[in-house]
Design a protein around this motif. Structure first.
Motif, PDB file in Angstrom:
ATOM      1  N   GLY A  29       0.225  -0.040   7.363  1.00 53.79           N
ATOM      2  CA  GLY A  29       0.969  -1.244   7.015  1.00 53.79           C
ATOM      3  C   GLY A  29       2.047  -1.593   8.021  1.00 53.79           C
ATOM      4  N   SER A  43       6.543   0.220  -0.587  1.00 53.89           N
ATOM      5  CA  SER A  43       5.479  -0.605  -0.032  1.00 53.89           C
ATOM      6  C   SER A  43       4.158   0.143  -0.096  1.00 53.89           C
ATOM      7  CB  SER A  43       5.785  -0.964   1.425  1.00 53.89           C
ATOM      8  OG  SER A  43       7.003  -1.665   1.538  1.00 53.89           O
ATOM      9  N   GLU A  58       0.111  -0.591   1.113  1.00 46.90           N
ATOM     10  CA  GLU A  58      -0.767  -1.535   1.794  1.00 46.90           C
ATOM     11  C   GLU A  58      -2.242  -1.367   1.454  1.00 46.90           C
ATOM     12  OE1 GLU A  58       0.119   1.668   5.053  1.00 46.90           O
ATOM     13  OE2 GLU A  58       1.222   0.680   3.449  1.00 46.90           O
ATOM     14  N   ASP A  59      -2.628  -0.170   1.048  1.00 49.58           N
ATOM     15  CA  ASP A  59      -4.027   0.067   0.675  1.00 49.58           C
ATOM     16  C   ASP A  59      -4.113   1.392  -0.083  1.00 49.58           C
ATOM     17  OD1 ASP A  59      -3.989   2.126   2.611  1.00 49.58           O
ATOM     18  OD2 ASP A  59      -4.967   0.900   4.136  1.00 49.58           O
ATOM     19  N   TYR A 106       3.062  -5.026  -2.362  1.00 48.40           N
ATOM     20  CA  TYR A 106       1.730  -4.902  -1.779  1.00 48.40           C
ATOM     21  C   TYR A 106       1.631  -5.918  -0.630  1.00 48.40           C
ATOM     22  CZ  TYR A 106       0.204  -2.307  -5.964  1.00 48.40           C
ATOM     23  OH  TYR A 106       0.049  -1.381  -6.969  1.00 48.40           O
ATOM     24  N   GLU A 107       2.428  -5.679   0.391  1.00 49.80           N
ATOM     25  CA  GLU A 107       2.436  -6.568   1.556  1.00 49.80           C
ATOM     26  C   GLU A 107       2.774  -5.759   2.799  1.00 49.80           C
ATOM     27  OE1 GLU A 107       4.565 -10.580   3.361  1.00 49.80           O
ATOM     28  OE2 GLU A 107       5.459  -9.553   1.658  1.00 49.80           O
ATOM     29  N   GLU A 161      -0.990 -10.282   5.141  1.00 47.45           N
ATOM     30  CA  GLU A 161      -0.289 -10.118   6.415  1.00 47.45           C
ATOM     31  C   GLU A 161      -0.214 -11.451   7.145  1.00 47.45           C
ATOM     32  OE1 GLU A 161      -0.136  -6.393   9.269  1.00 47.45           O
ATOM     33  OE2 GLU A 161      -2.041  -7.434   9.499  1.00 47.45           O
TER      34      GLU A 161
END
Length: 250
Positions: A25, A145, A147-148, A170-171, A193
């Motif tokens: 991320g 955070s 991201e995946d 989730y960014e 993104e």
């Protein structure tokens, strides 16, 4: 401090500057580009925090503590939602606990503001804030955070953080997080993104998070679709805007 266009907050406050690339991320982190730009403009605070690699700015891993900024929130009379350290991570391993304690004192003595702290290191956040020297402050929201699926463990670490509001960003969302759970987490921010090297976001990944919010009674905030031109892509999901905020739970 700077007024900001970030949709879920009102202003940013950066008592720390600089960071270290940690997981996927971080690859296209906007703060790296911004720090490089600010250094080029002569801002001493950001000097040496990035280097150029492959034509892009990358964190050097150097951290700067800005003691002079600690007085800033007290000068704001109007209540604000404040994103703490948009240009760093308060719980980076090189930020001393004593300095984090100084930041905590500022937030405690300015209860008119709501502070939002995001970290990619919720394990250190939990370890530090679980000690007797840190109070649980009702005006401080604590988040991580994700991201995946490779970093879903951060949700479990976040659940162990003492806080009245826990949230997850989730960014940039660059993969499915279907295996996650938002039980014990009060708010989810979702965003694709953005920038010149933006990776695409699959709408199915958003649906997965929306369902998790419903199951856990967590507020859902859709920030953006992202892409090279995030304004053109907009922030409408399921034909509406989602600007939900968490309810204070004490």
């Amino acid at each position: 401090m700077a007024e900001t266009s970030i949709e879920w907050t009102d202003a940013t406050w950066n008592p720390v500057a600089g960071c270290t690339i940690l997981t996927a991320g971080c690859t296209n982190c906007y703060a790296m580009r911004m720090a490089s730009r600010l250094e080029a403009m002569g801002a001493e605070k950001y000097a040496g925090l990035t280097r150029k690699s492959g034509g892009r700015a990358k964190w050097t891993g150097k951290i700067k503590l800005d003691h002079s900024s600690l007085d800033i929130p007290a000068s704001w009379k109007k209540p604000r939602r404040v994103f703490v350290n948009s240009m760093s991570d308060l719980f980076h391993p090189d930020v001393p606990v004593d300095f984090i304690r100084d930041v905590w004192h500022v937030m405690e003595t300015t209860p008119r503001h709501t502070y939002q702290i995001l970290t990619k290191r919720p394990d250190r956040m939990a370890e530090i804030l679980s000690t007797d020297s840190f109070k649980v402050l009702p005006n401080v929201w604590l988040g991580t955070s994700v991201e995946d699926s490779r970093v879903l463990y951060r949700l479990d670490e976040l659940r162990s953080v003492p806080a009245v509001i826990r949230f997850v960003s989730y960014e940039p969302l660059i993969g499915s997080v279907a295996g996650g759970s938002l039980v014990g987490i009060h708010w989810a921010i979702v965003g694709g993104e953005s920038g010149p090297n933006a990776r695409p976001m699959d709408p199915i990944w958003i649906d997965e998070i929306f369902d998790q919010c419903t199951d856990a009674d967590a507020a859902f905030f859709f920030k953006q679709w992202g892409g090279k031109n995030k304004k053109a892509m907009g922030r409408t999901y399921r034909e509406r805007l989602w600007d939900d905020l968490p309810e204070l739970r004490i």
